[in-house]
Write a protein that holds these residues in place. Structure first.
Motif, PDB file in Angstrom:
ATOM      1  N   MET A 231       0.751  -0.908   0.037  1.00 44.40           N
ATOM      2  CA  MET A 231      -0.013   0.205   0.090  1.00 44.40           C
ATOM      3  C   MET A 231       0.882   1.293   0.073  1.00 44.40           C
ATOM      4  O   MET A 231       1.996   1.356   0.503  1.00 44.40           O
ATOM      5  CB  MET A 231      -0.861   0.129   1.304  1.00 44.40           C
ATOM      6  N   MET A 232       0.327   2.328  -0.261  1.00 42.45           N
ATOM      7  CA  MET A 232       1.057   3.792  -0.213  1.00 42.45           C
ATOM      8  C   MET A 232       0.173   4.765   0.032  1.00 42.45           C
ATOM      9  O   MET A 232      -1.083   4.721  -0.388  1.00 42.45           O
ATOM     10  CB  MET A 232       1.837   4.001  -1.552  1.00 42.45           C
ATOM     11  N   PHE A 233       0.707   5.862   0.532  1.00 37.92           N
ATOM     12  CA  PHE A 233      -0.245   6.945   0.899  1.00 37.92           C
ATOM     13  C   PHE A 233      -0.387   7.930  -0.275  1.00 37.92           C
ATOM     14  O   PHE A 233       0.363   8.066  -0.992  1.00 37.92           O
ATOM     15  CB  PHE A 233       0.346   7.688   2.013  1.00 37.92           C
ATOM     16  N   SER A 234      -1.557   8.772  -0.524  1.00 37.94           N
ATOM     17  CA  SER A 234      -1.668   9.694  -1.156  1.00 37.94           C
ATOM     18  C   SER A 234      -2.497  10.653  -0.439  1.00 37.94           C
ATOM     19  O   SER A 234      -3.195  10.408   0.558  1.00 37.94           O
ATOM     20  CB  SER A 234      -2.211   9.604  -2.485  1.00 37.94           C
ATOM     21  N   SER A 235      -2.571  11.941  -0.940  1.00 38.55           N
ATOM     22  CA  SER A 235      -3.164  12.922  -0.209  1.00 38.55           C
ATOM     23  C   SER A 235      -4.545  13.424  -1.152  1.00 38.55           C
ATOM     24  O   SER A 235      -4.248  13.763  -2.515  1.00 38.55           O
ATOM     25  CB  SER A 235      -2.430  14.208   0.492  1.00 38.55           C
ATOM     26  N   ALA A 236      -5.880  13.732  -0.511  1.00 36.46           N
ATOM     27  CA  ALA A 236      -6.717  14.477  -1.249  1.00 36.46           C
ATOM     28  C   ALA A 236      -6.950  15.931  -0.990  1.00 36.46           C
ATOM     29  O   ALA A 236      -7.738  16.690  -1.147  1.00 36.46           O
ATOM     30  CB  ALA A 236      -7.907  13.657  -1.272  1.00 36.46           C
ATOM     31  N   ASN A 237      -5.982  16.443   0.196  1.00 31.71           N
ATOM     32  CA  ASN A 237      -6.174  17.880   0.507  1.00 31.71           C
ATOM     33  C   ASN A 237      -5.440  18.450  -0.780  1.00 31.71           C
ATOM     34  O   ASN A 237      -4.864  18.164  -1.470  1.00 31.71           O
ATOM     35  CB  ASN A 237      -5.462  17.889   1.829  1.00 31.71           C
ATOM     36  N   SER A 238      -5.727  20.056  -0.510  1.00 33.98           N
ATOM     37  CA  SER A 238      -5.203  20.720  -1.501  1.00 33.98           C
ATOM     38  C   SER A 238      -3.723  20.802  -1.194  1.00 33.98           C
ATOM     39  O   SER A 238      -3.007  21.564  -2.444  1.00 33.98           O
ATOM     40  CB  SER A 238      -5.882  22.378  -1.532  1.00 33.98           C
ATOM     41  N   ILE A 239      -3.117  20.303  -0.631  1.00 34.93           N
ATOM     42  CA  ILE A 239      -1.559  20.206  -0.868  1.00 34.93           C
ATOM     43  C   ILE A 239      -1.240  19.448  -2.100  1.00 34.93           C
ATOM     44  O   ILE A 239       0.085  19.336  -2.861  1.00 34.93           O
ATOM     45  CB  ILE A 239      -0.822  19.344   0.196  1.00 34.93           C
ATOM     46  N   ASN A 240      -2.189  18.480  -2.530  1.00 37.33           N
ATOM     47  CA  ASN A 240      -2.091  17.546  -3.857  1.00 37.33           C
ATOM     48  C   ASN A 240      -2.265  18.424  -4.850  1.00 37.33           C
ATOM     49  O   ASN A 240      -3.482  19.177  -5.173  1.00 37.33           O
ATOM     50  CB  ASN A 240      -3.098  16.510  -4.015  1.00 37.33           C
TER      51      ASN A 240
END
Ligand SMILES: *Cc1c(COP(=O)(O)O)cnc(C)c1O
Length: 496
Positions: free
Chosen positions: A222-231
């Motif tokens: 697995m790996m992380f990602s972000s859905a915040n506006s840092i993405n």
């Protein structure tokens, strides 16, 4: 086009990698190395297209490792007919004084976050296909209320993804809380935290950049990602609607192609207004970017003085999605304005995290002041504005939009600037029914959220989104609440 990090310019990745990773390993944010441009002729051409057509063209300038077919299918899926309650997707509505309200809340969760979060899962799925080697993507979200629901709705049952949302237990409206707590889908989780949005955001950032956690995920493929506006994948869809709004102003005859406009954005994390700044850098003739804050006016003070100081009281206001003291996207602006100086940018961010304050100096401040104007309004002014616009124009603003309109009115009065101005309208008024009802009819005595929604509809006749009404009969799935320092544990327990 490649993307680099605001804290380390030696990093260069494709757009797919930037979107899949969300945040750079050393904590910096990904930004495109160059800004693509739109000529006057390009804008003329775009003004003849619909929203999807405009989105495809703008995205293709930034996501250069996506094929045309990939971009087309992402955009067609995200903004498919029927997903947004307006055929224009993001329509402009003119108030009687000429102010152009850009309604960004016609998506499934009734806040502007849908504009990006309907698209992000498609972009992320394509990006992960190119870069993630079949790993399952774990999305962690910190929300001040609206991002959480929009991300849950966007990622619900998207294959090979899981999503977990953290929200401040006392920092969201009852409707926002209910929207998240009733979320459906087999790959979703929601957890409240004892703290405010900044605590949630810092906690998520900490989990993201903890190598030990990353190793645990890697073991499970697995790996992380972000859905915040840092993405970056959140920001680029937001650039589209500013380009589109300008095209609509041409099509409606409000401006001629080439004429200047101003844009006012009610913001907390500096994401939405940063997207407008990107549109400006691309060639949309935006003169002044007006940054509107509520009582948490850290950005107003920053634009005034060049000192960003988060060491101050935090207020819970009627515009909770802007109750933020750490505006994470400001980092991208500082990087751009300093001539892409990663060392300086990293230094300011270090000062912010260690001392809670940094000072950009007079030269940088001058550059920012040439483009941006900051202002804020308090709770009483927000309410009066909602009442005033409703009685004059029969138009209902939500509390966040009201902050934007009020700050714009103040700007206009102070400067006499008559440039046509777009104000980003960021949520349906029914997401904040209690405050909006108090503004238009102060003597109501209702306690139930849905009674307030109905009463507001009765009084105003303003269109009420079915998705909010239907929450009344949905059952609550998520009741968990954890302490700030338990976020990692909660995440590992639920997601692994
Ligand atoms: C998220 C949000 C904002 C603030 O957006 P930024 O990303 O901080 O610019 C404003 N209004 C509403 C309704 C929101 O949901």
């Amino acid at each position: 086009m490649l993307y680099t990090s605001t804290r380390d310019k030696s990093i260069r990745v494709t757009s797919s990698e930037a979107i899949t990773r969300g945040i750079s390993a050393e904590g910096g944010l990904f930004v495109p190395e160059q800004i693509p441009s739109l000529s006057k002729e390009d804008i003329e051409r775009l003004s003849k297209l619909d929203y999807r057509g405009r989105a495809k063209e703008v995205l293709s300038l930034y996501l250069t490792d996506f094929t045309k077919e990939e971009i087309d299918s992402c955009v067609d899926g995200a903004y498919a007919d029927g997903k947004f309650s307006s055929s224009e997707t993001a329509p402009l509505v003119a108030l009687s004084d000429g102010t152009q309200i850009l309604e960004l809340w016609r998506g499934p969760t009734c806040a502007f976050k849908d504009m990006a979060l309907q698209l992000l899962p498609y972009l992320l799925t394509v990006s992960a296909g190119k870069t993630a080697n079949g790993k399952q993507i774990v999305i962690l979200v910190a929300t001040s209320g609206d991002t959480g629901k929009a991300a849950l709705e966007g990622f619900k049952d998207v294959p090979n993804t899981k999503i977990m949302v953290f929200y401040p237990s006392d920092g969201v409206s009852p409707m926002q809380k209910l929207q998240m707590a009733t979320q459906e889908g087999g790959n979703v989780a929601v957890c409240a935290i004892e703290g405010n949005f900044d605590d949630a955001q810092s906690g998520v950032k900490k989990i993201f950049t903890d190598p030990a956690v990353a190793a645990k995920l890697a073991e499970k493929n697995m790996m992380f990602s972000s859905a915040n506006s840092i993405n970056w994948g959140r920001l680029v869809p937001q650039v589209v609607y500013y380009v589109s709004a300008y095209c609509d102003l041409i099509a409606k005859g409000v401006v001629r192609n080439g004429d200047s406009i101003n844009v006012t954005v009610p913001t907390g994390n500096f994401g939405n207004i940063l997207a407008a700044y990107y549109a400006k850098m691309m060639g949309v003739p935006i003169k002044t970017l007006i940054c509107a804050s509520n009582k948490n006016k850290v950005l107003t003070d920053f634009i005034e003085t060049g000192v960003y100081d988060r060491r101050r009281d935090f207020y819970c206001t009627s515009s909770p999605s802007m109750d933020i003291l750490i505006s994470s996207n400001l980092e991208r602006l500082l990087f751009l304005m300093s001539g892409m100086d990663d060392v300086k940018t990293a230094g300011w961010m270090k000062e912010l995290s260690e001392n809670g304050v940094y000072d950009i100096g007079s030269e940088m401040l001058g550059k920012i002041k040439a483009l941006f104007c900051g202002g804020y309004c308090d709770e009483e002014e927000t309410k009066s504005l909602i009442a005033e616009v409703f009685s004059r124009d029969n138009y209902l603003c939500d509390t966040h939009t009201a902050v934007g309109v009020k700050v714009y009115n103040n700007y206009k009065e102070a400067t006499g600037d008559a440039t046509p101005t777009v104000v980003a309208s960021t949520a349906s008024p029914y997401k904040f029914s209690k405050s909006v009802l108090e503004a238009v009819s102060p003597d109501e005595n209702l306690n139930d959220e849905f009674d307030m929604v109905e009463r507001l509809h009765e009084i105003t006749g303003f269109e009420c989104p079915e998705q909010l009404l239907s929450l009344r009969s949905k059952s609550v799935r998520f009741r968990e609440c954890c302490k700030r320092d338990e976020m990692e544990e909660a995440m590992l327990k639920i997601m692994l």
